[in-house]
Design a protein around this motif. Structure first.
Motif, PDB file in Angstrom:
ATOM      1  N   SER A  26      17.833  44.053  64.741  1.00 27.92           N
ATOM      2  CA  SER A  26      17.628  43.211  63.570  1.00 27.92           C
ATOM      3  C   SER A  26      18.206  43.852  62.320  1.00 27.92           C
ATOM      4  O   SER A  26      18.913  43.215  61.546  1.00 27.92           O
ATOM      5  N   GLU A  29      22.025  44.047  62.323  1.00 27.83           N
ATOM      6  CA  GLU A  29      22.650  42.748  62.081  1.00 27.83           C
ATOM      7  C   GLU A  29      22.604  42.407  60.592  1.00 27.83           C
ATOM      8  O   GLU A  29      23.526  41.814  60.052  1.00 27.83           O
ATOM      9  N   GLU A  30      21.497  42.771  59.937  1.00 34.12           N
ATOM     10  CA  GLU A  30      21.382  42.465  58.521  1.00 34.12           C
ATOM     11  C   GLU A  30      22.413  43.242  57.706  1.00 34.12           C
ATOM     12  O   GLU A  30      23.003  42.720  56.771  1.00 34.12           O
ATOM     13  N   LYS A  33      26.016  41.823  58.312  1.00 34.54           N
ATOM     14  CA  LYS A  33      26.169  40.525  57.674  1.00 34.54           C
ATOM     15  C   LYS A  33      27.409  39.783  58.165  1.00 34.54           C
ATOM     16  O   LYS A  33      28.189  39.232  57.400  1.00 34.54           O
ATOM     17  N   LYS A  35      28.778  36.785  60.558  1.00 33.77           N
ATOM     18  CA  LYS A  35      28.380  35.576  61.252  1.00 33.77           C
ATOM     19  C   LYS A  35      29.186  35.426  62.534  1.00 33.77           C
ATOM     20  O   LYS A  35      30.403  35.534  62.515  1.00 33.77           O
ATOM     21  N   ARG A  49      18.255  37.505  62.304  1.00 30.70           N
ATOM     22  CA  ARG A  49      18.166  37.639  60.854  1.00 30.70           C
ATOM     23  C   ARG A  49      16.757  38.130  60.573  1.00 30.70           C
ATOM     24  O   ARG A  49      15.808  37.359  60.497  1.00 30.70           O
TER      25      ARG A  49
END
Length: 517
Positions: A26, A29-30, A33, A35, A49
């Protein structure tokens, strides 16, 4: 039967971490950033997210694979019993059913005993391995010894009873160590199958290793020719080590003479990985295999040949694992990438469809060790299974990936255990065959779980012990040229053709001790 519990308070245990310790899915991934485009339309994303998994609006629910809703409001998100498909009424009226009911099921207690759940971290080794943990195995006679393998091919021996006694052998394999089994006649000898195409026989006391079989004697010849070994088990009655490769073939090695016997047998679709092998504990002539061709298959070892499987258990996606039940051997538990656990109640009954399908989050990405649901070997009712969870949950503001204990007879979530210090996913879990202990491999670290009551008794005498493989040791190793590759691709890479693996000299990695007393 113990009720399902979700812990809201955590023990006050502080685990020191390095600045470059692997982060959770998590948080990483933050920070990235980025997509991920999962369909042709722009602006769509899929992934974590925080503790929330975002679905692409053009795709079905990631968890249950059914369209019409998202993962956040999926009815199977936590209450796994909702995903259970009840077993149809089966009455085959044959002699095998009669034998099963009178001779095998009679040994299974009618009243299901209460489950004992190891739900509190008792000790741990942080950054024990240089790469992610891929497999775990408890020592068959020494209760406090845990064996672990990692993606780099290293083999770890840890006495968690003394916490600080641990060794990592880095000379046995050159890449992923996929499976391990102890020699049933010598508990100091361990067999291991690796993606370098070899089976090793290792003396755990000295760390010396010999190769039983090498499928790539001429070195790297390209991905189409490179053979990797995945599934492995031991048939004691026949004196055989059974191992399977990434092309669908089964190999038989006589562990008494340490030589391959017979020719390779194609047991799954040609060109597909056979990731799991398991011999029936009651009838060792029955072999269960599973692989990337979406099937788990049952074989008779007395007349095994291509296309001679007794049953073919169909799945909709890759089958990560398949196991007979540990005591009677009459049940089968499989894990598939379609986020389903499947249970077959009797191998003597109708195997055209599973008795139950349980929805559970374990559809993983390529940078994780595959999730495998495993039976509790101590459970006399043969119904408790353990498996890590992929999709994180929000626990008091922390995005954690719990380890689930599931009652396979009902599909009910018995317990979900987690620790605020374990922020990475725990795909590798092994229950102790004799003690109420759970071992977990999360990233490069190992954790030992015990029931809370037993752990509290120990803590009154001595606080939790945490061993940290720290930055000082890491920097020292890098200066010596032992810098690990950060790439987590499971495929083998070589800089030149015809280059064979050269095993390094015996080397052990020792970690510094930081224990709270």
């Amino acid at each position: 039967m113990a009720q399902r519990s979700r812990r809201t308070a955590f023990p006050r245990v502080v685990i020191e971490r390095d600045t470059d310790t692997e982060e959770s899915s998590s948080s990483s991934e933050e920070k990235k950033k980025k997509k991920k485009k999962v369909c042709k339309n722009t602006g769509h994303e899929a992934g974590f997210r925080g503790a929330t998994y975002i679905d692409c609006p053009m795709k079905p629910c990631f968890l249950c694979k059914i369209p019409g809703h998202t993962t956040m409001n999926c009815p199977h998100r936590v209450a796994t019993e909702y995903g259970v498909i009840p077993a149809p009424h089966r009455n085959t009226r044959n002699s095998l059913d009669y034998i099963f009911e009178r001779q095998i099921r009679s040994d299974i207690p009618k009243i299901k005993p209460a489950f004992v759940i190891p739900d509190q971290v008792d000790c741990a080794v942080i950054r024990y391995h240089s790469r992610r943990v891929t497999c775990l195995e408890f020592h068959p006679t020494s209760n406090n010894v845990l064996i672990s393998g990692d993606k780099k091919g290293q083999l770890g021996v840890w006495d968690y009873g003394k916490v600080y006694e641990k060794t990592v052998y880095g000379n046995i394999h050159s890449c992923i160590l996929n499976n391990m089994r102890f020699n049933p006649r010598n508990d100091g000898t361990l067999y291991a199958a690796s993606s370098d195409g070899t089976i090793s026989c290792t003396d755990l006391e000295t760390g010396t290793s010999s190769s039983l079989m090498n499928l790539n004697p001429n070195g790297w010849q390209g991905p189409r020719n490179w053979r990797m070994l995945y599934g492995m088990d031991i048939n004691l009655e026949k004196g055989l080590v059974l191992v399977a490769d990434n092309f669908g073939f089964l190999y038989l090695v006589d562990f008494r003479s340490n030589h391959k016997t017979g020719e390779a047998i194609l047991i799954h679709k040609k060109g597909s990985k056979v990731v799991g092998l398991h011999c029936n504990p009651v009838q060792p002539d029955l072999l269960l295999s599973c692989g990337n061709d979406h099937f788990a298959r049952i074989w008779d070892m007395r007349r095994i040949e291509t296309g001679s499987s007794l049953y073919n258990l169909a799945h909709s996606r890759v089958v990560s694992s398949a196991y007979f039940s540990p005591q009677s051997g009459c049940k089968i538990l499989t894990t598939s990438l379609d986020n389903r656990l499947r249970v077959w109640d009797s191998i003597f009954g109708n195997l055209d469809s599973p008795s139950r399908e349980i929805v559970h989050s374990h559809d993983f990405n390529r940078y994780l060790t595959p999730f495998r649901a495993e039976w509790d070997p101590k459970d006399p009712s043969e119904s408790l299974a353990v498996i890590g969870r992929y999709i994180s949950e929000n626990y008091n503001g922390a995005a954690l990936h719990p380890i689930d204990f599931i009652d396979t007879s009902t599909g009910q979530l018995v317990a979900e255990v987690m620790d605020p210090n374990i922020t990475t996913i725990s795909p590798v879990n092994k229950l102790h065959p004799r003690d109420d202990i759970l071992a977990s491999g999360s990233s490069r670290s190992l954790f030992i779980w015990k029931p809370r009551e037993k752990s509290e008794i120990v803590q009154q005498r001595d606080e939790k012990k945490i061993v940290l493989c720290g930055m000082g040791e890491l920097k020292r190793n890098r200066k010596l040229g032992d810098e690990s590759d950060d790439s987590d691709d499971d495929t083998f890479c070589s800089k030149g053709k015809n280059s064979s693996f050269k095993k390094s000299k015996t080397k052990t990695t020792r970690c510094s001790l930081k224990a709270k007393r």
